[in-house]
Enzyme design. Sequence first.
Site, PDB file in Angstrom:
ATOM      1  N   TYR A   1       0.890  -0.936  -0.086  1.00 38.22           N
ATOM      2  CA  TYR A   1      -0.148  -0.111   0.067  1.00 38.22           C
ATOM      3  C   TYR A   1       0.510   1.830  -0.105  1.00 38.22           C
ATOM      4  O   TYR A   1       0.406   1.981  -0.882  1.00 38.22           O
ATOM      5  CB  TYR A   1      -1.155   0.185   1.569  1.00 38.22           C
ATOM      6  CG  TYR A   1      -2.183   1.286   1.028  1.00 38.22           C
ATOM      7  CD1 TYR A   1      -2.873   1.028   0.506  1.00 38.22           C
ATOM      8  CD2 TYR A   1      -1.760   2.644   1.310  1.00 38.22           C
ATOM      9  CE1 TYR A   1      -4.049   1.511   0.411  1.00 38.22           C
ATOM     10  CE2 TYR A   1      -2.661   3.310   1.564  1.00 38.22           C
ATOM     11  CZ  TYR A   1      -3.410   3.550   1.050  1.00 38.22           C
ATOM     12  OH  TYR A   1      -4.342   4.416   0.700  1.00 38.22           O
TER      13      TYR A   1
ATOM     14  N   PHE B   1      -6.503  21.808 -24.968  1.00 34.85           N
ATOM     15  CA  PHE B   1      -7.038  20.419 -24.927  1.00 34.85           C
ATOM     16  C   PHE B   1      -8.080  20.010 -23.947  1.00 34.85           C
ATOM     17  O   PHE B   1      -8.326  20.912 -23.368  1.00 34.85           O
ATOM     18  CB  PHE B   1      -5.674  19.244 -24.671  1.00 34.85           C
ATOM     19  CG  PHE B   1      -5.837  17.831 -24.725  1.00 34.85           C
ATOM     20  CD1 PHE B   1      -6.025  17.892 -25.952  1.00 34.85           C
ATOM     21  CD2 PHE B   1      -6.862  17.658 -23.666  1.00 34.85           C
ATOM     22  CE1 PHE B   1      -6.258  16.609 -26.482  1.00 34.85           C
ATOM     23  CE2 PHE B   1      -7.083  16.395 -23.768  1.00 34.85           C
ATOM     24  CZ  PHE B   1      -6.253  15.579 -25.329  1.00 34.85           C
ATOM     25  N   THR B   2      -9.097  18.844 -24.097  1.00 37.08           N
ATOM     26  CA  THR B   2     -10.330  19.273 -23.695  1.00 37.08           C
ATOM     27  C   THR B   2      -9.981  18.944 -22.481  1.00 37.08           C
ATOM     28  O   THR B   2     -10.769  19.903 -21.189  1.00 37.08           O
ATOM     29  CB  THR B   2     -10.513  17.694 -24.127  1.00 37.08           C
ATOM     30  OG1 THR B   2      -9.934  16.422 -24.401  1.00 37.08           O
ATOM     31  CG2 THR B   2     -11.344  18.101 -26.186  1.00 37.08           C
TER      32      THR B   2
ATOM     33  N   ASP C   1       2.128  20.612 -20.008  1.00 36.12           N
ATOM     34  CA  ASP C   1       1.859  19.573 -20.090  1.00 36.12           C
ATOM     35  C   ASP C   1       2.303  18.953 -21.177  1.00 36.12           C
ATOM     36  O   ASP C   1       3.369  18.860 -22.372  1.00 36.12           O
ATOM     37  CB  ASP C   1       0.794  19.948 -21.323  1.00 36.12           C
ATOM     38  CG  ASP C   1      -0.067  18.352 -21.341  1.00 36.12           C
ATOM     39  OD1 ASP C   1      -0.007  17.386 -21.235  1.00 36.12           O
ATOM     40  OD2 ASP C   1      -1.878  18.278 -21.438  1.00 36.12           O
TER      41      ASP C   1
ATOM     42  N   LYS D   1       0.356   7.908 -23.210  1.00 42.13           N
ATOM     43  CA  LYS D   1       1.213   8.275 -24.669  1.00 42.13           C
ATOM     44  C   LYS D   1       2.426   8.482 -24.553  1.00 42.13           C
ATOM     45  O   LYS D   1       2.994   7.143 -24.412  1.00 42.13           O
ATOM     46  CB  LYS D   1       0.460  10.116 -24.405  1.00 42.13           C
ATOM     47  CG  LYS D   1      -0.966  10.823 -24.588  1.00 42.13           C
ATOM     48  CD  LYS D   1      -1.827  10.368 -25.043  1.00 42.13           C
ATOM     49  CE  LYS D   1      -3.476  10.409 -24.231  1.00 42.13           C
ATOM     50  NZ  LYS D   1      -3.150  11.170 -24.361  1.00 42.13           N
TER      51      LYS D   1
ATOM     52  N   ARG E   1     -12.365  15.805 -34.609  1.00 42.87           N
ATOM     53  CA  ARG E   1     -12.046  17.067 -33.384  1.00 42.87           C
ATOM     54  C   ARG E   1     -12.142  17.791 -34.455  1.00 42.87           C
ATOM     55  O   ARG E   1     -11.337  18.965 -35.736  1.00 42.87           O
ATOM     56  CB  ARG E   1     -10.018  17.328 -33.438  1.00 42.87           C
ATOM     57  CG  ARG E   1      -9.759  15.925 -32.818  1.00 42.87           C
ATOM     58  CD  ARG E   1      -9.145  15.440 -31.548  1.00 42.87           C
ATOM     59  NE  ARG E   1     -10.726  15.811 -30.335  1.00 42.87           N
ATOM     60  CZ  ARG E   1     -10.493  15.188 -29.286  1.00 42.87           C
ATOM     61  NH1 ARG E   1      -9.535  15.088 -28.074  1.00 42.87           N
ATOM     62  NH2 ARG E   1     -11.292  14.871 -28.822  1.00 42.87           N
TER      63      ARG E   1
ATOM     64  N   PHE F   1     -18.210  15.036 -27.519  1.00 40.64           N
ATOM     65  CA  PHE F   1     -17.435  14.083 -28.532  1.00 40.64           C
ATOM     66  C   PHE F   1     -17.173  12.440 -28.332  1.00 40.64           C
ATOM     67  O   PHE F   1     -17.646  11.748 -28.745  1.00 40.64           O
ATOM     68  CB  PHE F   1     -16.243  15.099 -28.701  1.00 40.64           C
ATOM     69  CG  PHE F   1     -15.300  14.761 -27.415  1.00 40.64           C
ATOM     70  CD1 PHE F   1     -14.823  15.779 -27.073  1.00 40.64           C
ATOM     71  CD2 PHE F   1     -13.959  13.171 -27.693  1.00 40.64           C
ATOM     72  CE1 PHE F   1     -14.192  15.733 -26.244  1.00 40.64           C
ATOM     73  CE2 PHE F   1     -13.026  13.765 -26.586  1.00 40.64           C
ATOM     74  CZ  PHE F   1     -13.256  15.034 -26.067  1.00 40.64           C
TER      75      PHE F   1
HETATM   76  C1  LIG Z   1      -4.679  12.951 -23.359  1.00 42.65           C
HETATM   77  C2  LIG Z   1      -4.648  14.133 -22.402  1.00 42.65           C
HETATM   78  C3  LIG Z   1      -4.544  14.545 -21.515  1.00 42.65           C
HETATM   79  C4  LIG Z   1      -5.570  13.474 -20.895  1.00 42.65           C
HETATM   80  O1  LIG Z   1      -4.883  12.563 -20.320  1.00 42.65           O
HETATM   81  P1  LIG Z   1      -5.842  11.156 -20.027  1.00 42.65           P
HETATM   82  O2  LIG Z   1      -4.638  10.057 -19.186  1.00 42.65           O
HETATM   83  O3  LIG Z   1      -6.312  10.966 -21.261  1.00 42.65           O
HETATM   84  O4  LIG Z   1      -6.283  12.257 -19.059  1.00 42.65           O
HETATM   85  C5  LIG Z   1      -4.103  15.737 -21.135  1.00 42.65           C
HETATM   86  N1  LIG Z   1      -2.974  16.868 -22.510  1.00 42.65           N
HETATM   87  C6  LIG Z   1      -2.915  16.026 -23.476  1.00 42.65           C
HETATM   88  C7  LIG Z   1      -2.050  16.870 -24.365  1.00 42.65           C
HETATM   89  C8  LIG Z   1      -3.379  14.559 -23.631  1.00 42.65           C
HETATM   90  O5  LIG Z   1      -2.544  14.370 -25.195  1.00 42.65           O
END
Ligand SMILES: *Cc1c(COP(=O)(O)O)cnc(C)c1O
Length: 470
Positions: A84, A136-137, A227, A270, A394, A461
Amino acid sequence: MSNVPQTMGQQHGRRSWAEPWKIKMVEPLTVTTREEREKALVEAGYNTFLLRSADVYIDLLTDSGTSAMSDRQWAGMMMGDEAYAGSRNFYHLEEAIQKVYGYKYIVPTHQGRGAEHLISQAVIKQGQYVPGNMYFTTTRLHQELAGGTFQDVIIDEAHDPASLLPFKGNIDLNKVQALIDKVGADKIAYISVAGTVNMAGGQPVSMANIKALRALCDKYGIKIYLDATRMMENAFFIQQREEGYADKTIAEILKEFCSYTDAAWMSAKKDNLVNIGGWLAVNDWDLFEELRNLVVVYEGLHTYGGLAGRDLEAMAIGIEESVNDQHIRSRIGQVLYLGELLTSWNIPIVQPVGGHAIFLDAKAFYPHLKQVEFPAQVLAAELYLDSGIRSMERGIVSAGRDPKTGDHHYPKLELTRLTIPRRVYTQAHMDVIAEAVKAVYDARETTKGLKIAYEPKYLRFFQARFERLP
Ligand SMILES: *Cc1c(COP(=O)(O)O)cnc(C)c1O
């Protein structure tokens, strides 16, 4: 210079490059008939997010969490220390992030938006602005939920799919300065910088730009948060395109870039080559304490952040693999190969080709459709019907609605994204994809639009449903 990376230092004659891995285990793909796809698409309300993956042939919905892990990462999964608290895998992850990205303090989260949630809650005060190089979304939504107002400060060319500028992800310093002059530095929570801008087509930020932004922010005491989700790819473009970086490694470039920022959040799904995971990394102890406290509320203890020990281990190993020059060349090489093929057939795509995906310019495919007939959603549906390839909208659907007026946001870019998962498909798949896009392009004039049949409140979306217009 050809866009395709030359991995073998060849001057004489043709020398191809190839994926720097061989395949140890295979996953069979499903091939469906057009009739079966028609049925699946209607059931999914013309939204590729609502298709079952069993009905998909080549899945280009996203490169998020879809990477193939290496034999070493799988071996690491067996070394999960499922304690843990204080799992040894956490310390391995911490070391990997410190070494590769250079930040001091690490907080793991279950994925990127978990990290975005924590940092937004920790630092944004009600009524503050958050300037960023295109939205970004999930990033913008978390900033808004924390009381912030997102302000786009990307250069104008980023909104033009035909502009060939090498660093279309750059921040327009004049826009930042204008905002500071208008609202005052203390009304700016931080600058939100994304490395390779997803929504602009995977466009990079130059080293010169981040350095200049650092200098501007230092004048006013404003923080820069990165980011870092796609920073490896950004580092590759700096190596290829920016003067003075051709002889530097991806590792060196990445670390220098991060050094101009104060903290980072990450979707490890990613660049970091894992199926689930994320993290926050900061240099400021007080901010770290705040984040480490918040993570316990929303994700889990600060040494696991909603992940299993094995996930932390796979991520630590993935970070080391993802910064390898051969890996990143072939990853982006596949994308560039597909882009060059489509370009040679005069198919309208966002130029220059970005790091993780090809973005088809749906407005140019379907000039006879209005934006409220959802051209990019239509294109994703047509591509699936033609060959079982799954892509993502997109455009106007992803952009959502203005929280104040309730009307759609009308983004300049109306794109359909073909996202290439890392280490999953071969160059032969790229040929099949290109030929399918060509078939849909050739049939463009008779293609009809869509209308919304159901719309959820947040991030529509993902779950919206559509019907064909007559
Ligand atoms: C995918 C992504 C996110 C969000 O990450 P999740 O792992 O999907 O929650 C944030 N910023 C960018 C640029 C992304 O491509």
